[in-house]
Design a protein around this motif. Sequence first.
Motif, PDB file in Angstrom:
ATOM      1  N   GLY A 137       4.603  11.882  -0.313  1.00  8.62           N
ATOM      2  CA  GLY A 137       4.693  10.342  -1.076  1.00  8.62           C
ATOM      3  C   GLY A 137       6.271  10.078  -1.119  1.00  8.62           C
ATOM      4  N   ILE A 138       7.549  11.058  -1.061  1.00  2.98           N
ATOM      5  CA  ILE A 138       8.583  10.037  -1.141  1.00  2.98           C
ATOM      6  C   ILE A 138       9.360   9.145   0.220  1.00  2.98           C
ATOM      7  CG2 ILE A 138      11.708  10.854  -0.292  1.00  2.98           C
ATOM      8  CD1 ILE A 138      11.082  12.989  -2.588  1.00  2.98           C
ATOM      9  N   GLN A 139       8.326   9.564   1.531  1.00  2.00           N
ATOM     10  CA  GLN A 139       8.418   9.143   2.994  1.00  2.00           C
ATOM     11  C   GLN A 139       7.475   7.750   2.809  1.00  2.00           C
ATOM     12  OE1 GLN A 139      10.164   9.384   5.483  1.00  2.00           O
ATOM     13  NE2 GLN A 139      11.162  11.474   3.483  1.00  2.00           N
ATOM     14  N   ASN A 140       6.172   8.069   2.382  1.00  2.00           N
ATOM     15  CA  ASN A 140       5.486   6.510   1.653  1.00  2.00           C
ATOM     16  C   ASN A 140       6.456   5.080   0.817  1.00  2.00           C
ATOM     17  OD1 ASN A 140       3.049   7.270   3.559  1.00  2.00           O
ATOM     18  ND2 ASN A 140       2.629   8.441   1.973  1.00  2.00           N
ATOM     19  N   LEU A 141       6.931   6.122  -0.424  1.00  2.00           N
ATOM     20  CA  LEU A 141       7.773   4.612  -1.025  1.00  2.00           C
ATOM     21  C   LEU A 141       8.699   4.763  -0.488  1.00  2.00           C
ATOM     22  CD1 LEU A 141       8.085   3.593  -3.811  1.00  2.00           C
ATOM     23  CD2 LEU A 141       9.317   5.494  -4.148  1.00  2.00           C
ATOM     24  N   PHE A 193       4.297  12.087  -8.891  1.00  2.00           N
ATOM     25  CA  PHE A 193       4.108  12.889  -9.926  1.00  2.00           C
ATOM     26  C   PHE A 193       2.958  13.550  -9.620  1.00  2.00           C
ATOM     27  CE2 PHE A 193       5.041   8.278 -10.806  1.00  2.00           C
ATOM     28  CZ  PHE A 193       5.867   8.777 -12.143  1.00  2.00           C
ATOM     29  N   SER A 194       2.843  14.317  -8.087  1.00  2.00           N
ATOM     30  CA  SER A 194       2.147  15.190  -7.273  1.00  2.00           C
ATOM     31  C   SER A 194       3.050  17.014  -8.365  1.00  2.00           C
ATOM     32  CB  SER A 194       1.937  15.390  -6.612  1.00  2.00           C
ATOM     33  OG  SER A 194       1.319  16.533  -6.237  1.00  2.00           O
ATOM     34  N   SER A 195       2.201  17.864  -8.373  1.00  2.00           N
ATOM     35  CA  SER A 195       2.734  19.051  -8.710  1.00  2.00           C
ATOM     36  C   SER A 195       3.030  19.295  -7.362  1.00  2.00           C
ATOM     37  CB  SER A 195       2.079  20.043  -9.784  1.00  2.00           C
ATOM     38  OG  SER A 195       1.214  20.154  -9.334  1.00  2.00           O
ATOM     39  N   ASN A 196       2.213  19.119  -6.120  1.00  2.00           N
ATOM     40  CA  ASN A 196       2.467  20.274  -5.620  1.00  2.00           C
ATOM     41  C   ASN A 196       3.465  19.129  -4.259  1.00  2.00           C
ATOM     42  OD1 ASN A 196       1.867  19.518  -2.295  1.00  2.00           O
ATOM     43  ND2 ASN A 196      -0.098  20.915  -2.350  1.00  2.00           N
ATOM     44  N   ALA A 197       4.779  19.921  -3.582  1.00  4.75           N
ATOM     45  CA  ALA A 197       5.873  19.890  -2.988  1.00  4.75           C
ATOM     46  C   ALA A 197       5.282  18.892  -1.665  1.00  4.75           C
ATOM     47  CB  ALA A 197       6.420  20.950  -2.664  1.00  4.75           C
ATOM     48  N   GLN A 198       3.921  19.634  -0.864  1.00  3.73           N
ATOM     49  CA  GLN A 198       3.856  18.736   0.222  1.00  3.73           C
ATOM     50  C   GLN A 198       3.680  17.773  -0.258  1.00  3.73           C
ATOM     51  OE1 GLN A 198       0.991  20.942   2.574  1.00  3.73           O
ATOM     52  NE2 GLN A 198       2.272  19.738   4.421  1.00  3.73           N
ATOM     53  N   ILE A 199       2.833  17.166  -1.387  1.00  4.39           N
ATOM     54  CA  ILE A 199       2.848  16.203  -1.697  1.00  4.39           C
ATOM     55  C   ILE A 199       3.470  14.963  -1.962  1.00  4.39           C
ATOM     56  CG2 ILE A 199       0.980  14.522  -3.357  1.00  4.39           C
ATOM     57  CD1 ILE A 199      -0.849  16.747  -2.454  1.00  4.39           C
ATOM     58  N   TRP A 239       9.494   4.142   3.100  1.00  3.35           N
ATOM     59  CA  TRP A 239       9.825   3.425   4.165  1.00  3.35           C
ATOM     60  C   TRP A 239       9.035   2.426   3.470  1.00  3.35           C
ATOM     61  CZ3 TRP A 239      10.134   4.219   9.372  1.00  3.35           C
ATOM     62  CH2 TRP A 239       9.940   5.642  10.121  1.00  3.35           C
ATOM     63  N   GLY A 240       7.685   2.403   2.460  1.00  2.00           N
ATOM     64  CA  GLY A 240       7.299   0.781   2.033  1.00  2.00           C
ATOM     65  C   GLY A 240       7.817   0.141   1.421  1.00  2.00           C
ATOM     66  N   LEU A 241       9.604   0.746   0.618  1.00  3.66           N
ATOM     67  CA  LEU A 241      10.590  -0.567   0.571  1.00  3.66           C
ATOM     68  C   LEU A 241      10.966  -1.126   1.711  1.00  3.66           C
ATOM     69  CD1 LEU A 241      11.960   1.057  -2.909  1.00  3.66           C
ATOM     70  CD2 LEU A 241      10.364  -0.628  -2.815  1.00  3.66           C
ATOM     71  N   LEU A 266       0.957  -1.059   0.125  1.00  2.00           N
ATOM     72  CA  LEU A 266       0.254  -0.348  -0.308  1.00  2.00           C
ATOM     73  C   LEU A 266       0.203   1.148  -0.506  1.00  2.00           C
ATOM     74  CD1 LEU A 266      -3.027   1.098   0.417  1.00  2.00           C
ATOM     75  CD2 LEU A 266      -2.552   0.706   2.546  1.00  2.00           C
ATOM     76  N   SER A 267       2.301   1.603   1.047  1.00  2.00           N
ATOM     77  CA  SER A 267       3.175   1.932   0.566  1.00  2.00           C
ATOM     78  C   SER A 267       3.476   2.736  -0.217  1.00  2.00           C
ATOM     79  CB  SER A 267       4.074   2.192   2.287  1.00  2.00           C
ATOM     80  OG  SER A 267       3.318   2.208   3.166  1.00  2.00           O
ATOM     81  N   VAL A 268       4.013   1.802  -0.840  1.00  2.00           N
ATOM     82  CA  VAL A 268       4.203   1.697  -2.541  1.00  2.00           C
ATOM     83  C   VAL A 268       3.836   2.048  -3.073  1.00  2.00           C
ATOM     84  CG1 VAL A 268       5.826   0.393  -4.036  1.00  2.00           C
ATOM     85  CG2 VAL A 268       6.588   0.075  -2.030  1.00  2.00           C
ATOM     86  N   GLY A 269       2.669   1.795  -3.473  1.00  2.00           N
ATOM     87  CA  GLY A 269       1.633   1.421  -4.270  1.00  2.00           C
ATOM     88  C   GLY A 269       1.317   3.229  -3.500  1.00  2.00           C
ATOM     89  N   MET A 270       1.130   3.968  -3.024  1.00  2.00           N
ATOM     90  CA  MET A 270       0.754   5.302  -2.853  1.00  2.00           C
ATOM     91  C   MET A 270       1.566   6.811  -2.556  1.00  2.00           C
ATOM     92  SD  MET A 270      -1.517   6.774   1.348  1.00  2.00           S
ATOM     93  CE  MET A 270       0.155   6.509   1.727  1.00  2.00           C
TER      94      MET A 270
END
Length: 124
Positions: free
Chosen positions: A30-34, A20-26, A36-38, A10-14
Amino acid sequence: MGVLTGWSVLSVGMGTAQLFSSNAQIRGFGIQNLSWGLIDGLIAGYATHDLNKKLQSGRLNLVEERETFRKVLLVNGLLDLLYVGTGAALMKYGNTQWQGHGAGIMLQGSFLFLFDGINYGLTF
């Protein structure tokens, strides 16, 4: 380890989608989710492999495994609190992108605190 594997997927997918978001916060989130998911996926895979290897070789000592697991979960729980605190600090003091990283760290640390706490309770 099935729950940790599911959270990893779920974390890697999310996280991948959020990159790919244009929002820096998102993107920071996403970098953290990816990331930690890995890492969670690698830990779950290693733990499953190690347990299967011990089962097949007949070297599985359930009492010893439970005690070792409890110690690891206790240390992990303390680290999880550190992660949540670090994420909170980034959210409070960071720029927009670092606030996203902080939110991601808080989410992942909170999940791990819950995961480790439940597993610790189940070892009694």
